[in-house]
Design an enzyme around this catalytic site. Structure first.
Site, PDB file in Angstrom:
ATOM      1  N   TYR A 243       0.860  -1.184   0.000  1.00  0.00           N
ATOM      2  CA  TYR A 243       0.000   0.000   0.000  1.00  0.00           C
ATOM      3  C   TYR A 243       0.897   1.235   0.000  1.00  0.00           C
ATOM      4  CZ  TYR A 243      -3.679   3.289   1.218  1.00  0.00           C
ATOM      5  OH  TYR A 243      -4.539   4.345   1.201  1.00  0.00           O
TER       6      TYR A 243
ATOM      7  N   TYR B  94      -2.991   4.730   9.644  1.00  0.00           N
ATOM      8  CA  TYR B  94      -2.497   3.422   9.210  1.00  0.00           C
ATOM      9  C   TYR B  94      -1.457   2.856  10.185  1.00  0.00           C
ATOM     10  CZ  TYR B  94      -1.788  -0.082   5.498  1.00  0.00           C
ATOM     11  OH  TYR B  94      -1.749  -1.244   4.753  1.00  0.00           O
TER      12      TYR B  94
END
Length: 266
Positions: A150, A160
């Protein structure tokens, strides 16, 4: 009927949990394209998910394996060769988990024991997987190994957590093992950096729904759907991409090259 791009290919797919997971979509597409493969996930994930349902639908065998265990990985690949009737042509690593993210711990207040667990499950497992494949000579010549990544490996996405560093480490392992596998038997090793996708794991990240919309508006082509990611991964497993290795490949509708999209200001 799908193009038989992977006819005769043998593989191992890690990480399918339910029909919302990318690995599930990739397995379905690889099956449609003619591949034969085994499916694997950690024993706890097998109890929580629906992997047996996928396996029954495509005629694949499930081999439980903890991806952080060398012993489990050795057993997985040895059994897979026996079941599939030869060396492995492709492997998908679609594994990621952070207790800190699940517990909504702020980045400046992470539990470091949990962080080490994140790295072990989400990134170091990739190195362990590649090491077992390499030392056991399980990969067929011109095979393909993929890890799902990602863009948080390169850019800051505060919610995140330490998964960002985990993905950066994953990408680094892929580059390094790409060299060693290339020299050994022409096996290529890459990572695919996918758009925000409405998977079970993705939806567990705080603010994900809002960010999904942001990514869709920022990208000229919009967020790449899961099925298109699956088609892209299947292409990476095929003989059409034999000379692509040691790359982090963005499958994100152009998001990774955008600075600003006027649509966000409307």
């Amino acid at each position: 009927m799908a193009i038989q791009l992977l006819a005769g290919k043998r593989g191992v797919i890690f990480g399918a949990l339910d029909d919302q997971s990318l690995a599930w979509k990739i397995a379905d597409v690889c099956h449609q394209m003619g591949a034969k493969f085994t499916l694997t996930n950690a024993p706890v994930a097998l109890r929580m998910g629906a992997l047996q349902e996928l396996a029954a639908g495509i005629g694949a065998e499930v081999i439980p394996a903890d991806a952080t265990s060398i012993e489990d990985l050795e057993n997985l690949f040895t059994k897979s060769e026996e079941i599939l009737g030869g060396k492995i042509d492709f492997v998908l690593h679609a594994i990621g988990m952070s207790v800190n993210v699940r517990k909504k711990k702020d980045y400046t207040n992470l539990n470091h024991d949990w962080m080490q667990k994140t790295f072990d499950i989400s990134a170091i497992s990739f190195h362990k997987m590649c090491q077992v494949l390499y030392k056991g000579d399980h990969m067929a010549e011109w095979g393909s190994i993929l890890g799902l990544s990602y863009i948080a490996a390169q850019r800051v996405f505060p919610d995140y957590g330490e998964m960002a560093e985990s993905k950066a480490l994953l990408e680094s392992f892929a580059r390094s093992f790409g060299y060693h596998f290339g020299e050994k038997n022409h096996v290529r090793v890459n990572t695919v950096s996918q758009s925000p996708t409405m998977t079970t794991a993705g939806k567990g990240i705080p603010g994900f729904t809002e960010f999904f919309g942001y990514g869709d508006n920022m990208s000229p082509l919009g967020n790449a759907p899961a099925e298109d990611c699956a088609n892209f991964c299947a292409t990476m497993f095929s003989d059409l991409t034999r000379y692509v290795t040691m790359q982090n490949l963005y499958h994100d509708g152009g998001f990774s090259n955008m600075g600003m999209n006027p649509k966000l200001l409307e």
